[in-house]
Design a protein around this motif. Structure first.
Motif, PDB file in Angstrom:
ATOM      1  N   SER A  78     -10.864   5.222   1.930  1.00 16.50           N
ATOM      2  CA  SER A  78     -10.271   5.244   1.062  1.00 16.50           C
ATOM      3  C   SER A  78      -9.480   4.120   0.930  1.00 16.50           C
ATOM      4  N   GLY A  79      -8.776   4.093  -0.453  1.00 14.79           N
ATOM      5  CA  GLY A  79      -7.633   3.993  -0.327  1.00 14.79           C
ATOM      6  C   GLY A  79      -7.031   2.857  -1.493  1.00 14.79           C
ATOM      7  N   LEU A  80      -5.818   2.376  -2.094  1.00 11.35           N
ATOM      8  CA  LEU A  80      -5.665   2.063  -2.955  1.00 11.35           C
ATOM      9  C   LEU A  80      -5.583   0.722  -3.830  1.00 11.35           C
ATOM     10  N   VAL A  81      -5.700   1.063  -5.132  1.00 14.92           N
ATOM     11  CA  VAL A  81      -7.065  -0.700  -5.852  1.00 14.92           C
ATOM     12  C   VAL A  81      -5.269  -0.406  -6.778  1.00 14.92           C
ATOM     13  N   VAL A  82      -5.072  -1.698  -6.791  1.00 13.12           N
ATOM     14  CA  VAL A  82      -3.788  -2.105  -7.723  1.00 13.12           C
ATOM     15  C   VAL A  82      -4.745  -3.106  -8.583  1.00 13.12           C
ATOM     16  N   PRO A  83      -5.028  -3.062  -9.985  1.00 13.33           N
ATOM     17  CA  PRO A  83      -5.905  -3.944 -10.511  1.00 13.33           C
ATOM     18  C   PRO A  83      -4.468  -5.383 -10.688  1.00 13.33           C
ATOM     19  N   ALA A  84      -3.002  -5.201 -10.973  1.00 10.65           N
ATOM     20  CA  ALA A  84      -2.416  -6.262 -11.267  1.00 10.65           C
ATOM     21  C   ALA A  84      -2.310  -7.557  -9.988  1.00 10.65           C
ATOM     22  N   ILE A  91      -9.810  -1.402  -0.153  1.00  7.53           N
ATOM     23  CA  ILE A  91     -10.758  -1.233   1.326  1.00  7.53           C
ATOM     24  C   ILE A  91      -9.623  -1.948   2.272  1.00  7.53           C
ATOM     25  N   TYR A  92      -8.547  -2.648   2.143  1.00  6.02           N
ATOM     26  CA  TYR A  92      -7.812  -3.128   3.458  1.00  6.02           C
ATOM     27  C   TYR A  92      -6.339  -2.365   3.350  1.00  6.02           C
ATOM     28  N   SER A  93      -6.356  -1.202   2.867  1.00  8.41           N
ATOM     29  CA  SER A  93      -5.105  -0.266   2.462  1.00  8.41           C
ATOM     30  C   SER A  93      -5.005   0.339   3.957  1.00  8.41           C
ATOM     31  N   ALA A  94      -5.725   0.473   4.599  1.00 12.18           N
ATOM     32  CA  ALA A  94      -4.839   1.248   6.140  1.00 12.18           C
ATOM     33  C   ALA A  94      -4.592  -0.158   6.506  1.00 12.18           C
ATOM     34  N   ARG A  95      -4.984  -1.451   6.749  1.00 13.03           N
ATOM     35  CA  ARG A  95      -5.169  -2.537   7.764  1.00 13.03           C
ATOM     36  C   ARG A  95      -3.649  -3.562   6.940  1.00 13.03           C
ATOM     37  N   TRP A  96      -3.099  -3.275   5.240  1.00 14.80           N
ATOM     38  CA  TRP A  96      -1.623  -3.366   4.951  1.00 14.80           C
ATOM     39  C   TRP A  96      -0.741  -3.246   5.823  1.00 14.80           C
ATOM     40  N   ALA A  97      -1.217  -1.618   6.543  1.00 17.92           N
ATOM     41  CA  ALA A  97      -0.236  -1.404   7.640  1.00 17.92           C
ATOM     42  C   ALA A  97       0.226  -1.696   8.738  1.00 17.92           C
ATOM     43  N   ALA A 106       3.594  -1.777   4.313  1.00 13.79           N
ATOM     44  CA  ALA A 106       3.207  -1.200   3.728  1.00 13.79           C
ATOM     45  C   ALA A 106       3.077  -1.365   1.624  1.00 13.79           C
ATOM     46  N   MET A 107       4.059  -0.404   1.609  1.00 14.82           N
ATOM     47  CA  MET A 107       3.925  -0.163   0.294  1.00 14.82           C
ATOM     48  C   MET A 107       5.151  -1.341  -0.093  1.00 14.82           C
ATOM     49  N   ARG A 108       6.140  -2.092   0.593  1.00 16.76           N
ATOM     50  CA  ARG A 108       6.772  -2.988   0.051  1.00 16.76           C
ATOM     51  C   ARG A 108       6.117  -4.101   0.018  1.00 16.76           C
ATOM     52  N   LYS A 109       4.832  -4.314   0.778  1.00 14.96           N
ATOM     53  CA  LYS A 109       4.122  -5.323   0.392  1.00 14.96           C
ATOM     54  C   LYS A 109       3.233  -5.455  -1.090  1.00 14.96           C
ATOM     55  N   VAL A 110       3.097  -4.139  -1.207  1.00 12.91           N
ATOM     56  CA  VAL A 110       2.629  -3.512  -2.597  1.00 12.91           C
ATOM     57  C   VAL A 110       3.463  -3.806  -4.135  1.00 12.91           C
ATOM     58  N   GLU A 111       4.813  -3.548  -3.597  1.00  6.64           N
ATOM     59  CA  GLU A 111       6.361  -3.977  -4.766  1.00  6.64           C
ATOM     60  C   GLU A 111       6.830  -5.411  -4.848  1.00  6.64           C
ATOM     61  N   GLU A 112       6.261  -6.027  -3.935  1.00  9.77           N
ATOM     62  CA  GLU A 112       6.692  -7.266  -3.524  1.00  9.77           C
ATOM     63  C   GLU A 112       6.007  -8.204  -4.534  1.00  9.77           C
ATOM     64  N   GLY A 113       4.795  -7.646  -4.476  1.00 14.40           N
ATOM     65  CA  GLY A 113       2.925  -8.080  -4.779  1.00 14.40           C
ATOM     66  C   GLY A 113       3.470  -8.442  -6.442  1.00 14.40           C
ATOM     67  N   LEU A 114       3.671  -6.521  -7.181  1.00 12.51           N
ATOM     68  CA  LEU A 114       4.372  -6.434  -8.018  1.00 12.51           C
ATOM     69  C   LEU A 114       5.369  -7.379  -8.982  1.00 12.51           C
ATOM     70  N   ALA A 115       6.367  -8.149  -8.383  1.00 11.49           N
ATOM     71  CA  ALA A 115       7.831  -8.599  -9.078  1.00 11.49           C
ATOM     72  C   ALA A 115       6.890  -9.339  -9.969  1.00 11.49           C
ATOM     73  N   GLY A 116       7.523  -9.252 -11.428  1.00 11.41           N
ATOM     74  CA  GLY A 116       6.991  -9.860 -12.420  1.00 11.41           C
ATOM     75  C   GLY A 116       6.338  -9.354 -13.384  1.00 11.41           C
ATOM     76  N   PHE A 124      -6.329   5.585  -6.818  1.00 17.20           N
ATOM     77  CA  PHE A 124      -6.663   5.478  -5.296  1.00 17.20           C
ATOM     78  C   PHE A 124      -8.030   6.356  -5.562  1.00 17.20           C
ATOM     79  N   VAL A 125      -8.978   5.399  -4.566  1.00 16.19           N
ATOM     80  CA  VAL A 125     -10.522   5.717  -4.852  1.00 16.19           C
ATOM     81  C   VAL A 125     -11.074   6.353  -3.149  1.00 16.19           C
TER      82      VAL A 125
END
Ligand code: Y43
Ligand code: MG
Length: 200
Positions: A78-84, A91-97, A106-116, A124-125
């Protein structure tokens, strides 16, 4: 021609996961249909490398590896798929942590990617595979759509739950009672399909 699904008829099921949060959710969701649960960890089975390129491929690989030990096994990928973010972490959701399983990072990394970016939608899949020792598999995929919030809120879930607000709600999965999450999550969606197919 669709093949006839194979049903689970044994009484012991191996949960082929090394993630305590998932093992708990799987045991909760399948409790009514399975007499005894054991886990890949309890059987001393190694954690296979997740070399697949899809959730289903990785769920099949984990379930097959555990079923080789002689019992029907179930795996969840499973994992979190973020279109943006182009589908990341996916599929790398665990590995990002990382090896420390640091989901605050890992959540900070997602948030940084969403900046702007304005699109904060996410999904979630959950792919589930039931594998038999003879090599037969049954696989399904479930999903749950929502929006990402910052800062993270709540400590009831695991992984990316504190930043995910499912559609139609204003609390995160981290703030939601587990029983409520189990009714509506990506894992619940996948389990409904698998239970229909293999457990009743
Ligand atoms: O309901 C969920 N709520 C929050 N986060 C979630 C959820 N479901 C998956 N996730 C995230 C975190 C997890 O670590 C990763 C799955 O990665 P994934 O490889 O399938 O699982 P894993 O490595 O943690 O355990 P294992 O492979 O032994 O089953 O996606
Ligand atoms: Mg994994």
């Amino acid at each position: 021609m669709a093949s006839i699904p194979r049903r689970f008829t044994g009484d012991t099921l191996v949960i082929a996961s090394h993630n305590k949060g998932k093992v708990r959710e799987i045991a909760d969701l399948l409790g009514p249909y399975v007499r005894t649960f054991t886990t890949a960890g309890e059987l001393g089975l190694p954690e296979p490398e997740e070399t697949g390129t899809t959730f289903i491929a990785n769920a099949e690989l984990k379930a097959r590896a555990a079923a080789a030990a002689g019992h029907v096994a179930m795996a969840d990928d499973s994992g979190l798929v973020v279109p943006a973010l182009g589908g990341d972490p996916g599929i790398y959701s665990a590995r990002w942590a990382g090896p420390e399983k640091d989901f605050a990072m890992a959540m900070r990394k997602v948030e940084e990617g969403l900046a702007g970016k304005t699109d904060r939608s996410a999904c979630f899949v959950c792919a589930l595979t039931l594998a038999w020792p003879d090599g037969h598999v049954e696989s399904v995929e479930g999903r749950c759509s929502g929006t990402l919030v910052w800062p993270p809120r709540g400590d009831k879930g695991f992984g990316y739950d504190p930043m995910f607000v499912p559609d139609g709600f204003d609390i995160t999965f981290g703030e939601m009672e587990p029983a409520r999450k189990h009714e509506m999550s990506h894992r619940a969606d996948a389990f409904r399909q698998l239970v229909d197919r293999c457990f009743r």
